[in-house]
Design a protein around this motif. Structure first.
Motif, PDB file in Angstrom:
ATOM      1  N   PRO A 134       0.811  -1.223   0.000  1.00 33.33           N
ATOM      2  CA  PRO A 134       0.000   0.000   0.000  1.00 33.33           C
ATOM      3  C   PRO A 134       0.846   1.275   0.000  1.00 33.33           C
ATOM      4  O   PRO A 134       1.825   1.390   0.736  1.00 33.33           O
ATOM      5  CB  PRO A 134      -0.814  -0.119   1.296  1.00 33.33           C
ATOM      6  N   GLY A 135       0.451   2.195  -0.913  1.00 32.21           N
ATOM      7  CA  GLY A 135       1.147   3.464  -1.007  1.00 32.21           C
ATOM      8  C   GLY A 135       2.297   3.491  -1.981  1.00 32.21           C
ATOM      9  O   GLY A 135       2.885   4.555  -2.227  1.00 32.21           O
ATOM     10  N   SER A 136       2.623   2.334  -2.592  1.00 33.77           N
ATOM     11  CA  SER A 136       3.767   2.290  -3.503  1.00 33.77           C
ATOM     12  C   SER A 136       3.419   2.729  -4.916  1.00 33.77           C
ATOM     13  O   SER A 136       4.302   3.057  -5.705  1.00 33.77           O
ATOM     14  CB  SER A 136       4.355   0.871  -3.541  1.00 33.77           C
ATOM     15  N   GLY A 137       2.123   2.736  -5.264  1.00 36.52           N
ATOM     16  CA  GLY A 137       1.700   3.133  -6.600  1.00 36.52           C
ATOM     17  C   GLY A 137       1.116   1.971  -7.383  1.00 36.52           C
ATOM     18  O   GLY A 137       1.267   0.808  -7.005  1.00 36.52           O
ATOM     19  N   CYS A 138       0.458   2.308  -8.490  1.00 44.57           N
ATOM     20  CA  CYS A 138      -0.144   1.290  -9.363  1.00 44.57           C
ATOM     21  C   CYS A 138       0.579   1.327 -10.710  1.00 44.57           C
ATOM     22  O   CYS A 138       0.376   2.246 -11.507  1.00 44.57           O
ATOM     23  CB  CYS A 138      -1.642   1.552  -9.557  1.00 44.57           C
ATOM     24  N   SER A 139       1.419   0.331 -10.951  1.00 40.27           N
ATOM     25  CA  SER A 139       2.179   0.282 -12.198  1.00 40.27           C
ATOM     26  C   SER A 139       1.296   0.014 -13.402  1.00 40.27           C
ATOM     27  O   SER A 139       1.628   0.386 -14.532  1.00 40.27           O
ATOM     28  CB  SER A 139       3.249  -0.808 -12.110  1.00 40.27           C
ATOM     29  N   ALA A 140       0.147  -0.640 -13.173  1.00 44.64           N
ATOM     30  CA  ALA A 140      -0.680  -1.091 -14.289  1.00 44.64           C
ATOM     31  C   ALA A 140      -1.410   0.041 -14.997  1.00 44.64           C
ATOM     32  O   ALA A 140      -1.707  -0.071 -16.194  1.00 44.64           O
ATOM     33  CB  ALA A 140      -1.696  -2.115 -13.795  1.00 44.64           C
ATOM     34  N   ARG A 141      -1.710   1.125 -14.306  1.00 45.51           N
ATOM     35  CA  ARG A 141      -2.509   2.196 -14.925  1.00 45.51           C
ATOM     36  C   ARG A 141      -1.855   2.718 -16.196  1.00 45.51           C
ATOM     37  O   ARG A 141      -2.529   2.953 -17.201  1.00 45.51           O
ATOM     38  CB  ARG A 141      -2.740   3.345 -13.944  1.00 45.51           C
ATOM     39  N   GLU A 142      -0.573   2.917 -16.177  1.00 49.10           N
ATOM     40  CA  GLU A 142       0.138   3.403 -17.363  1.00 49.10           C
ATOM     41  C   GLU A 142       0.976   2.318 -18.014  1.00 49.10           C
ATOM     42  O   GLU A 142       1.695   2.571 -18.963  1.00 49.10           O
ATOM     43  CB  GLU A 142       1.038   4.586 -16.981  1.00 49.10           C
ATOM     44  N   GLY A 143       0.879   1.094 -17.479  1.00 48.78           N
ATOM     45  CA  GLY A 143       1.667  -0.005 -18.007  1.00 48.78           C
ATOM     46  C   GLY A 143       0.824  -0.963 -18.829  1.00 48.78           C
ATOM     47  O   GLY A 143      -0.028  -0.550 -19.623  1.00 48.78           O
ATOM     48  N   VAL A 144       1.033  -2.258 -18.629  1.00 46.41           N
ATOM     49  CA  VAL A 144       0.302  -3.296 -19.356  1.00 46.41           C
ATOM     50  C   VAL A 144      -1.001  -3.560 -18.611  1.00 46.41           C
ATOM     51  O   VAL A 144      -1.005  -4.148 -17.533  1.00 46.41           O
ATOM     52  CB  VAL A 144       1.140  -4.582 -19.451  1.00 46.41           C
ATOM     53  N   HIS A 145      -2.114  -3.131 -19.177  1.00 49.42           N
ATOM     54  CA  HIS A 145      -3.397  -3.274 -18.493  1.00 49.42           C
ATOM     55  C   HIS A 145      -4.501  -3.805 -19.409  1.00 49.42           C
ATOM     56  O   HIS A 145      -5.680  -3.662 -19.117  1.00 49.42           O
ATOM     57  CB  HIS A 145      -3.834  -1.938 -17.881  1.00 49.42           C
ATOM     58  N   ARG A 146      -4.123  -4.429 -20.499  1.00 45.38           N
ATOM     59  CA  ARG A 146      -5.114  -4.935 -21.458  1.00 45.38           C
ATOM     60  C   ARG A 146      -6.135  -5.848 -20.789  1.00 45.38           C
ATOM     61  O   ARG A 146      -7.318  -5.832 -21.125  1.00 45.38           O
ATOM     62  CB  ARG A 146      -4.401  -5.685 -22.577  1.00 45.38           C
ATOM     63  N   ASP A 147      -5.698  -6.669 -19.827  1.00 42.38           N
ATOM     64  CA  ASP A 147      -6.578  -7.652 -19.204  1.00 42.38           C
ATOM     65  C   ASP A 147      -7.306  -7.115 -17.968  1.00 42.38           C
ATOM     66  O   ASP A 147      -8.063  -7.865 -17.338  1.00 42.38           O
ATOM     67  CB  ASP A 147      -5.766  -8.878 -18.773  1.00 42.38           C
ATOM     68  N   LEU A 148      -7.105  -5.864 -17.631  1.00 48.14           N
ATOM     69  CA  LEU A 148      -7.527  -5.376 -16.314  1.00 48.14           C
ATOM     70  C   LEU A 148      -8.859  -4.633 -16.350  1.00 48.14           C
ATOM     71  O   LEU A 148      -9.597  -4.689 -17.327  1.00 48.14           O
ATOM     72  CB  LEU A 148      -6.392  -4.564 -15.695  1.00 48.14           C
ATOM     73  N   ALA A 149      -9.190  -3.940 -15.279  1.00 47.42           N
ATOM     74  CA  ALA A 149     -10.560  -3.507 -15.010  1.00 47.42           C
ATOM     75  C   ALA A 149     -11.039  -2.355 -15.891  1.00 47.42           C
ATOM     76  O   ALA A 149     -10.274  -1.450 -16.229  1.00 47.42           O
ATOM     77  CB  ALA A 149     -10.692  -3.103 -13.543  1.00 47.42           C
ATOM     78  N   VAL A 150     -12.339  -2.403 -16.189  1.00 48.06           N
ATOM     79  CA  VAL A 150     -13.022  -1.282 -16.850  1.00 48.06           C
ATOM     80  C   VAL A 150     -14.185  -0.769 -15.999  1.00 48.06           C
ATOM     81  O   VAL A 150     -14.780   0.256 -16.308  1.00 48.06           O
ATOM     82  CB  VAL A 150     -13.547  -1.685 -18.254  1.00 48.06           C
ATOM     83  N   LEU A 151     -14.495  -1.480 -14.925  1.00 46.47           N
ATOM     84  CA  LEU A 151     -15.585  -1.091 -14.027  1.00 46.47           C
ATOM     85  C   LEU A 151     -15.080  -1.053 -12.585  1.00 46.47           C
ATOM     86  O   LEU A 151     -14.321  -1.938 -12.168  1.00 46.47           O
ATOM     87  CB  LEU A 151     -16.749  -2.087 -14.100  1.00 46.47           C
TER      88      LEU A 151
END
Length: 329
Positions: A134-151
């Motif tokens: 917690p607090g380290s950041g989310c790498s996926a938002r600007e990284g590889v997120h093809r499989d990740l959330a839309v809702l």
């Protein structure tokens, strides 16, 4: 893998007590997800509490005609049960759509509900991840997120829940029974998993020391049919890009009962409440189905590379509803 202690309790009470007295302990069922995460260094429990031999492997009818499923029932066994295939085909189909035959033979009902995201940044301890740290950041938002959330995602996390079984259970209005230091409580499956919000490290509402003991399915709605459909990158052994579980009953050309849940789109199985409200009592046809599904997916907020999942989920849902509404459905 870091050293850990191992305990095989003789009762649920002993397991719960050990879990409460040892912060960071983990309950071990089939181990198909937990052991992998331990090897990766994502999970580092000081104590594993092996609950696989506790008397929690029952599948029995409830007084009202529903079904009780013990937490240690294996996924392959549950999928093959005649009463599941007859009354809850959506659940059998979802279980058989998950993992491989070998893994389904080991994975348990409770463990399936508790499995953690397959986001690659969560599984890579060299990368920042708010879910893992917690607090380290989310790498996926600007990284590889093809499989990740839309809702339902947040600035802190865009991970998705990987379970097929949980999506079916959400559509079936199942409940989860938990035994903890403060006694027993029941949680709807639709409220069992959390959206990430500001605390993406908390996957579920399970409290420290609580153990899943069983899942309870209500009776099948009169005249209903159910179906699970999943889209993935390859035909087997792959997590959902999008999936749909639906239970539908049609009487006199109108929708008498509708429950719909999406998988692969959010941090938890996404129960489509807006769509259901538009379906109930409406004519069971393409226009109704399209209007309802579109209303639900208006809430989608795709990222740079996963907008295709919205249309994919829409097509899956329309296909499932149309099939269930047909005379042969």
């Amino acid at each position: 893998m870091k050293p850990f202690a191992y305990l095989r309790p003789g009762s649920v009470a002993e397991a719960v007590r050990a879990g409460a007295e040892n912060p960071g302990a983990r309950f071990l069922g089939g181990g198909t997800n937990l052991v992998d995460l331990m090897k990766l260094g994502v999970e580092t429990p000081g104590l594993l509490i092996d609950v696989s031999r506790l008397p929690l492997d029952h599948v029995t009818r409830t007084e009202d005609g529903g079904l009780r499923v013990g937490a240690t029932v294996r996924n392959s066994d549950l999928a093959a049960r005649p009463e599941v295939r007859a009354d809850y085909p959506v659940l059998s189909q979802a279980l058989l759509a998950g993992a491989s035959g070998q893994l389904r033979n080991a994975a348990t009902t409770g463990g399936n509900l508790l499995q953690r995201t397959r986001c690659p940044y969560f599984q890579d301890i060299s990368k920042p991840c708010n879910k893992r740290s917690p607090g380290s950041g989310c790498s996926a938002r600007e990284g590889v997120h093809r499989d990740l959330a839309v809702l339902g995602h947040s600035p802190d996390c865009v991970a998705t829940n990987p379970s097929d079984m949980a999506v079916a259970l959400a559509a079936l209005d199942a409940t989860v029974r938990l035994e903890g230091p403060e006694g027993e409580r029941t949680v709807p499956v639709t409220g069992f998993h959390r959206l990430p919000g500001d605390n993406p490290d908390q996957d579920t509402v399970v409290r420290p020391g609580e153990l899943i003991t069983e899942v309870v399915l209500p009776p099948r709605p009169d005249g209903s049919a159910s179906l699970y459909r999943k889209a993935r990158d390859r035909a087997s052994y792959a997590f959902a890009l999008a999936s749909v579980a639906a239970v539908l009953a049609v009487r006199d050309g109108r929708v008498a009962h509708a429950s719909l849940a999406f998988g692969g789109l959010a941090h938890r199985p996404w129960r489509a409440r807006a769509a259901e409200d538009l379906l109930r009592g409406a004519p069971a046809g393409p226009e109704t189905f399209a209007r309802a599904v579109d209303a639900e997916l208006e809430a989608a907020r795709p990222l740079r590379d996963n907008g295709f999942k919205v249309d994919l989920a829409r097509r899956l849902a329309l296909g499932v509803l149309t099939e269930l509404a047909s005379p042969a459905g």
